[in-house]
Design an enzyme around this catalytic site. Structure first.
Site: not given
Length: 352
Positions: A210, A238-241, A262-264
């Site tokens: 991001t 997949r949808i991230g943070d 980072g790691d969402g």
């Protein structure tokens, strides 16, 4: 009463006094913008919007993220980067107005390049907060955005190389055939979850998910936003943070704003942006707030890689990270005069 309690009381009084002065026009506001990672151009764009053009924090967020989308920052933002398992690039973005507490977000956006601008349209032209996937693209097209492929030759080449390498690495676990050896298709297995595998991060310097931006404008308005094309080789859908309020970003006009990177998939489980803002509401300084938010994630995921930035209403800022040697980010305010890089050393994992 110890020194920490006194500092907490002092910080709360300072925020209350600052809000009072802003409300009655007795304080001149110095704008501030903070951008995750080494994106000087995006930071400078936001700074010009805030300082030279005297436009809103929301405008600065949109302008900054839009530039990064167009520049395809590191291949992790915008079109033509980080393909999923099918070779498709999709986008997540969120923008939040700390004055009204309105939010607009898109998740898994397909075939539309302007993710942050579509997110703002969700915020300003609908009563919703999040629209996803192909239907988000239909919404964007209806409101005036152009549908076009997000794939490029570069993203196709990245995908083909991954495919030729037996689809390694990937995000599957507890399936058959063995996802570490095969491309599938996979079926669920009865194998027990492995703690070691569960805590293995695929995030690195070039797969950090991001651009996050937080801003304070000359009128004292706070906003936050994020944009990304998600993690490389993600499972389609997949949808991230970056599409989740309080995870990728959060803003409260009475307190401040924060954004995470980072790691969402881990970030969205802990809402570190929301937590950072709530800690600042209690009088915690931005740096300490972000450190607490990061440590909350590291407690359960010791190999977590990522960072959080925060800005309070008084213009004070901070950042914290884990899993890297240091975290580069850019800040622009009246003291720096332009976008300037800062680095913070990352937190160490506490040993049992």
């Amino acid at each position: 009463m110890d020194i920490f309690q006194l500092l907490k009381i002092f910080s709360i009084i300072k925020i209350i006094l600052f809000n009072f002065l802003i409300r009655y026009g007795k304080s001149e506001i110095n704008p501030v913008v903070i951008v995750t990672w080494d994106y000087p151009n995006a930071t400078q764009k936001a700074w010009k919007t805030l300082y030279a053009e005297k436009r809103s924090a929301l405008d600065a967020i949109e302008e900054s993220c839009t530039l990064c989308e167009q520049m395809q920052c590191r291949g992790t933002v915008g079109f033509g980067g980080n393909p999923d398992e099918n070779g498709e690039t999709t986008l997540d973005a969120l923008i939040m107005d700390g004055v009204t507490m309105d939010v607009g977000a898109v998740g898994g956006l397909r075939n539309i390049k302007d993710a942050i601008s579509v997110a703002r349209k969700v915020m300003e032209n609908t009563k919703h907060s999040l629209i996803g996937g192909e239907l988000a693209a239909d919404f964007a097209s209806q409101i005036g955005f152009k549908k076009e492929t997000l794939q490029t030759q570069k993203s196709r080449d990245i995908w083909q190389k991954w495919k030729n390498n037996n689809c390694q690495p990937n995000f599957w676990e507890n399936v058959s055939p063995n996802p570490s050896l095969s491309c599938g298709p996979y079926k669920s297995s009865n194998q027990a979850s492995s703690k070691v595998k569960r805590d293995t991060s695929l995030v690195d310097e070039n797969n950090h998910d991001t651009i996050g931006v937080v801003a304070l404008d000359v009128q004292g308005r706070i906003a936050a936003g994020v944009s990304t094309n998600g993690q490389k080789y993600k499972i389609p859908g997949r949808i991230g943070d970056s599409a989740v309020t309080g995870a990728g970003a959060y803003a409260d006009g009475e307190v401040g704003a924060a954004a995470a990177t980072g790691d969402g998939d881990i970030i969205m489980r802990f809402l570190p942006s929301y937590l950072s803002v709530e800690l600042m509401r209690l009088g915690v300084a931005p740096t300490a707030a972000t450190e607490t938010a990061v440590r909350r994630m590291v407690k359960y995921y010791p190999k977590f890689r990522g960072a959080v930035i925060a800005l309070n209403k008084a213009g004070e800022y901070g950042a914290a990270c884990h899993g890297l040697d240091s975290f580069p980010h850019y800040i622009a305010n009246v003291n720096t005069g332009e976008a300037k890089e800062f680095k913070v050393p990352c937190l160490l994992t506490k040993k049992d």
